[in-house]
Design a protein around this motif. Structure first.
Motif, PDB file in Angstrom:
ATOM      1  N   GLY A 115       9.099   6.125  -2.487  1.00 39.32           N
ATOM      2  CA  GLY A 115      10.272   5.662  -1.766  1.00 39.32           C
ATOM      3  C   GLY A 115      11.104   6.772  -1.169  1.00 39.32           C
ATOM      4  O   GLY A 115      12.113   6.488  -0.512  1.00 39.32           O
ATOM      5  N   THR A 116      10.720   8.039  -1.361  1.00 42.14           N
ATOM      6  CA  THR A 116      11.433   9.147  -0.742  1.00 42.14           C
ATOM      7  C   THR A 116      10.609   9.677   0.428  1.00 42.14           C
ATOM      8  O   THR A 116       9.519   9.172   0.714  1.00 42.14           O
ATOM      9  CB  THR A 116      11.692  10.282  -1.756  1.00 42.14           C
ATOM     10  N   LYS A 117      11.114  10.702   1.095  1.00 42.24           N
ATOM     11  CA  LYS A 117      10.424  11.267   2.245  1.00 42.24           C
ATOM     12  C   LYS A 117       9.004  11.680   1.875  1.00 42.24           C
ATOM     13  O   LYS A 117       8.788  12.335   0.856  1.00 42.24           O
ATOM     14  CB  LYS A 117      11.196  12.483   2.770  1.00 42.24           C
ATOM     15  N   MET A 118       8.036  11.282   2.694  1.00 37.34           N
ATOM     16  CA  MET A 118       6.648  11.647   2.430  1.00 37.34           C
ATOM     17  C   MET A 118       6.496  13.153   2.582  1.00 37.34           C
ATOM     18  O   MET A 118       6.878  13.732   3.593  1.00 37.34           O
ATOM     19  CB  MET A 118       5.708  10.911   3.388  1.00 37.34           C
ATOM     20  N   SER A 119       5.948  13.805   1.558  1.00 38.05           N
ATOM     21  CA  SER A 119       5.900  15.254   1.537  1.00 38.05           C
ATOM     22  C   SER A 119       4.688  15.737   0.748  1.00 38.05           C
ATOM     23  O   SER A 119       4.316  15.135  -0.259  1.00 38.05           O
ATOM     24  CB  SER A 119       7.175  15.811   0.902  1.00 38.05           C
ATOM     25  N   LYS A 120       4.090  16.856   1.205  1.00 36.35           N
ATOM     26  CA  LYS A 120       2.980  17.457   0.474  1.00 36.35           C
ATOM     27  C   LYS A 120       3.409  17.838  -0.941  1.00 36.35           C
ATOM     28  O   LYS A 120       2.691  17.612  -1.916  1.00 36.35           O
ATOM     29  CB  LYS A 120       2.516  18.732   1.182  1.00 36.35           C
ATOM     30  N   SER A 121       4.594  18.442  -1.036  1.00 35.52           N
ATOM     31  CA  SER A 121       5.013  19.022  -2.315  1.00 35.52           C
ATOM     32  C   SER A 121       5.442  17.978  -3.336  1.00 35.52           C
ATOM     33  O   SER A 121       5.476  18.261  -4.532  1.00 35.52           O
ATOM     34  CB  SER A 121       6.165  20.005  -2.084  1.00 35.52           C
ATOM     35  N   ARG A 122       5.775  16.771  -2.901  1.00 36.02           N
ATOM     36  CA  ARG A 122       6.262  15.753  -3.829  1.00 36.02           C
ATOM     37  C   ARG A 122       5.149  14.898  -4.422  1.00 36.02           C
ATOM     38  O   ARG A 122       5.404  14.053  -5.278  1.00 36.02           O
ATOM     39  CB  ARG A 122       7.282  14.851  -3.125  1.00 36.02           C
ATOM     40  N   GLY A 123       3.938  15.074  -3.949  1.00 29.66           N
ATOM     41  CA  GLY A 123       2.822  14.309  -4.481  1.00 29.66           C
ATOM     42  C   GLY A 123       2.917  12.821  -4.200  1.00 29.66           C
ATOM     43  O   GLY A 123       2.379  12.002  -4.949  1.00 29.66           O
ATOM     44  N   ASN A 124       3.605  12.458  -3.117  1.00 25.68           N
ATOM     45  CA  ASN A 124       3.825  11.041  -2.819  1.00 25.68           C
ATOM     46  C   ASN A 124       3.190  10.618  -1.493  1.00 25.68           C
ATOM     47  O   ASN A 124       3.561   9.604  -0.913  1.00 25.68           O
ATOM     48  CB  ASN A 124       5.328  10.753  -2.774  1.00 25.68           C
ATOM     49  N   ALA A 125       2.241  11.431  -1.015  1.00 19.30           N
ATOM     50  CA  ALA A 125       1.680  11.205   0.309  1.00 19.30           C
ATOM     51  C   ALA A 125       0.220  10.780   0.234  1.00 19.30           C
ATOM     52  O   ALA A 125      -0.499  11.099  -0.717  1.00 19.30           O
ATOM     53  CB  ALA A 125       1.799  12.482   1.148  1.00 19.30           C
TER      54      ALA A 125
ATOM     55  N   ALA B 129      -7.996  12.042   1.899  1.00 24.39           N
ATOM     56  CA  ALA B 129      -8.195  11.193   0.725  1.00 24.39           C
ATOM     57  C   ALA B 129      -9.321  10.191   0.990  1.00 24.39           C
ATOM     58  O   ALA B 129      -9.484   9.704   2.108  1.00 24.39           O
ATOM     59  CB  ALA B 129      -6.911  10.446   0.394  1.00 24.39           C
ATOM     60  N   ASP B 130     -10.108   9.885  -0.044  1.00 22.80           N
ATOM     61  CA  ASP B 130     -11.148   8.878   0.149  1.00 22.80           C
ATOM     62  C   ASP B 130     -10.556   7.482  -0.053  1.00 22.80           C
ATOM     63  O   ASP B 130      -9.372   7.320  -0.371  1.00 22.80           O
ATOM     64  CB  ASP B 130     -12.336   9.121  -0.776  1.00 22.80           C
ATOM     65  N   ALA B 131     -11.375   6.468   0.137  1.00 21.19           N
ATOM     66  CA  ALA B 131     -10.890   5.088   0.083  1.00 21.19           C
ATOM     67  C   ALA B 131     -10.340   4.727  -1.293  1.00 21.19           C
ATOM     68  O   ALA B 131      -9.321   4.036  -1.400  1.00 21.19           O
ATOM     69  CB  ALA B 131     -12.011   4.127   0.480  1.00 21.19           C
ATOM     70  N   ASP B 132     -10.987   5.202  -2.354  1.00 18.24           N
ATOM     71  CA  ASP B 132     -10.528   4.880  -3.702  1.00 18.24           C
ATOM     72  C   ASP B 132      -9.194   5.545  -4.010  1.00 18.24           C
ATOM     73  O   ASP B 132      -8.301   4.925  -4.609  1.00 18.24           O
ATOM     74  CB  ASP B 132     -11.573   5.313  -4.737  1.00 18.24           C
ATOM     75  N   GLU B 133      -9.037   6.804  -3.632  1.00 16.06           N
ATOM     76  CA  GLU B 133      -7.763   7.500  -3.861  1.00 16.06           C
ATOM     77  C   GLU B 133      -6.642   6.827  -3.074  1.00 16.06           C
ATOM     78  O   GLU B 133      -5.530   6.656  -3.572  1.00 16.06           O
ATOM     79  CB  GLU B 133      -7.872   8.970  -3.450  1.00 16.06           C
ATOM     80  N   THR B 134      -6.953   6.426  -1.852  1.00 14.34           N
ATOM     81  CA  THR B 134      -5.972   5.730  -1.026  1.00 14.34           C
ATOM     82  C   THR B 134      -5.522   4.438  -1.685  1.00 14.34           C
ATOM     83  O   THR B 134      -4.324   4.139  -1.756  1.00 14.34           O
ATOM     84  CB  THR B 134      -6.560   5.445   0.370  1.00 14.34           C
ATOM     85  N   ALA B 135      -6.486   3.663  -2.181  1.00 11.73           N
ATOM     86  CA  ALA B 135      -6.158   2.402  -2.852  1.00 11.73           C
ATOM     87  C   ALA B 135      -5.287   2.642  -4.083  1.00 11.73           C
ATOM     88  O   ALA B 135      -4.317   1.903  -4.327  1.00 11.73           O
ATOM     89  CB  ALA B 135      -7.429   1.667  -3.238  1.00 11.73           C
ATOM     90  N   ARG B 136      -5.617   3.657  -4.848  1.00 14.76           N
ATOM     91  CA  ARG B 136      -4.839   3.963  -6.053  1.00 14.76           C
ATOM     92  C   ARG B 136      -3.402   4.339  -5.709  1.00 14.76           C
ATOM     93  O   ARG B 136      -2.450   3.883  -6.357  1.00 14.76           O
ATOM     94  CB  ARG B 136      -5.506   5.103  -6.824  1.00 14.76           C
ATOM     95  N   LEU B 137      -3.233   5.152  -4.698  1.00 12.66           N
ATOM     96  CA  LEU B 137      -1.894   5.584  -4.301  1.00 12.66           C
ATOM     97  C   LEU B 137      -1.054   4.410  -3.801  1.00 12.66           C
ATOM     98  O   LEU B 137       0.127   4.290  -4.117  1.00 12.66           O
ATOM     99  CB  LEU B 137      -1.988   6.660  -3.220  1.00 12.66           C
ATOM    100  N   ILE B 138      -1.679   3.546  -3.022  1.00 15.72           N
ATOM    101  CA  ILE B 138      -0.934   2.404  -2.484  1.00 15.72           C
ATOM    102  C   ILE B 138      -0.595   1.411  -3.586  1.00 15.72           C
ATOM    103  O   ILE B 138       0.495   0.819  -3.595  1.00 15.72           O
ATOM    104  CB  ILE B 138      -1.726   1.735  -1.337  1.00 15.72           C
ATOM    105  N   ARG B 139      -1.499   1.226  -4.557  1.00 18.89           N
ATOM    106  CA  ARG B 139      -1.183   0.329  -5.684  1.00 18.89           C
ATOM    107  C   ARG B 139       0.054   0.805  -6.444  1.00 18.89           C
ATOM    108  O   ARG B 139       0.818   0.000  -6.958  1.00 18.89           O
ATOM    109  CB  ARG B 139      -2.371   0.254  -6.649  1.00 18.89           C
ATOM    110  N   GLY B 140       0.237   2.115  -6.512  1.00 17.37           N
ATOM    111  CA  GLY B 140       1.374   2.663  -7.241  1.00 17.37           C
ATOM    112  C   GLY B 140       2.634   2.814  -6.406  1.00 17.37           C
ATOM    113  O   GLY B 140       3.643   3.331  -6.900  1.00 17.37           O
ATOM    114  N   ALA B 141       2.590   2.378  -5.154  1.00 15.03           N
ATOM    115  CA  ALA B 141       3.750   2.551  -4.276  1.00 15.03           C
ATOM    116  C   ALA B 141       4.927   1.703  -4.732  1.00 15.03           C
ATOM    117  O   ALA B 141       4.768   0.570  -5.205  1.00 15.03           O
ATOM    118  CB  ALA B 141       3.372   2.193  -2.839  1.00 15.03           C
ATOM    119  N   LYS B 142       6.099   2.238  -4.581  1.00 14.00           N
ATOM    120  CA  LYS B 142       7.332   1.545  -4.969  1.00 14.00           C
ATOM    121  C   LYS B 142       7.633   0.418  -3.994  1.00 14.00           C
ATOM    122  O   LYS B 142       7.514   0.568  -2.779  1.00 14.00           O
ATOM    123  CB  LYS B 142       8.495   2.545  -4.976  1.00 14.00           C
TER     124      LYS B 142
END
Length: 355
Positions: free
Chosen positions: A221-231, A236-249
């Protein structure tokens, strides 16, 4: 008047619209300088914020210089870790999204020593108080990883002026927060011409090309940034993308709407799906409706993975041939250095510094 004033920003937006019309009529008359620091993986915020626009300008026929700002990694950190790997990964991303090394010049800052020789005369044209007032530098200092402010960080806007003016770029795609930096570049160009040029300007005063690109938030929910690990990285492969989006606020409201002010996290996910699908975000929200966060995240995951599939395929192919990546950078370095050498000769002539 500060370059961050609303009136100045409005004027810059109006001028950007005029420039877009001129680009459409005669793209070959313009030269663009843009680029990134190699500090980590490029992500979807970068892509929809700037990268997509670079490919658009290149494809229109605008002469495009893309800087790998490796020296500037040290702007806000004490050492440049994993630099070679980050540079190669950055060039891989450029090639994968469609930046063509035959039509655009991809080059590394450190490979063009003539560019850096412009820094000393440029520094003489800017006062300490002017650098001290720069709001972008103040913000970068506040978020720096360094224990103390380095001379490199303090003079960062003048380094950027050298990056832009060495190739005589007349357009610089920037966000609104970068307008103060560009104003320093314009000041340097104007003062050099006034002080040294004998009626014939050496440098153009580059103009800002403001992108209408919307802001994408990171998964927290904050600015998308390399250093914040929220991007979500382009690599990223399809599985990593799915995992990140599932955890999105998201939020507690089940019905999905597009309301960036009241529901920023949900709206950012809606927007991401819309950008990937090429549709209006409100249409995406209406289709999901009462499906809730789970349906929204499923839609976003499918949209992002579909959109990134060809980019990932190209990236994987290029990654199999690292010589191709290095050759693209080497060729760009040679072209950039030739341009920089010519500019440096003009600067020396203007300053009567031929011995």
């Amino acid at each position: 008047m500060s370059t961050t004033d609303p009136l100045h920003t409005t004027a810059a937006q109006a001028r950007s619209a005029e420039l877009e019309e001129l680009i459409g009529k005669d793209p070959g008359r313009f030269r663009v300088l843009t680029g990134d620091r190699p500090t980590g993986r490029l992500h979807l915020g970068h892509y929809f914020g700037t990268l997509h626009n670079r490919v658009r300008l290149q494809d229109l026929g605008v002469e495009t210089f893309v800087l790998v700002a490796d020296y500037q990694v040290l702007t806000d950190r004490d050492i440049a870790e994993h630099l070679t790997e980050h540079v190669e990964q950055l060039v891989l991303d450029y090639l994968a999204i469609g930046i063509d090394p035959e039509r655009s010049t991809i080059f590394a800052h450190s490979a063009v020593p003539e560019l850096n020789q412009l820094l000393l005369p440029f520094l003489s044209l800017v006062s300490v108080s002017e650098l001290n007032r720069n709001p972008t530098v103040k913000d970068e200092i506040a978020h720096s990883r360094q224990a103390a402010v380095s001379g490199l960080m303090f003079t960062y806007p003048v380094h950027q002026a050298a990056d832009i003016l060495f190739c005589k770029a007349d357009l610089v795609p920037v966000g609104q927060d970068q307008l103060p930096h560009l104003e320093i570049t314009r000041t340097v160009a104007r003062r050099f011409n006034d002080r040294y040029a004998q009626g014939t300007p050496v440098f153009p005063e580059p103009e800002a090309l403001l992108s209408p690109a919307p802001l994408l938030l990171g998964t927290d929910g904050t600015k998308m940034s390399k250093s914040r690990g929220n991007a979500i990285a382009l690599s990223a492969d399809a599985d990593e993308t799915a995992r990140l989006i599932r955890g999105a606020k998201t939020d507690a409201e089940r019905h999905i709407t597009y309301d960036p002010a009241a529901r920023p996290e949900v709206s950012s996910l809606v927007l991401l799906a819309a950008l990937c699908e090429g549709v209006e975000p409100r249409a995406v929200a209406e289709e999901i409706g009462d499906g809730g966060a789970a349906a929204l995240k499923k839609r976003v995951t499918e949209s992002v993975n579909t959109y990134l599939a060809p980019i990932r395929a190209r990236r994987a192919a290029y990654a199999e041939d690292r010589c191709l990546v290095r050759d693209a950078l080497r060729a760009g370095n040679e072209r950039a250095r030739a341009v920089a050498a010519t500019t440096l000769q003009e600067v020396r002539s203007a300053m009567n510094a031929h011995y």
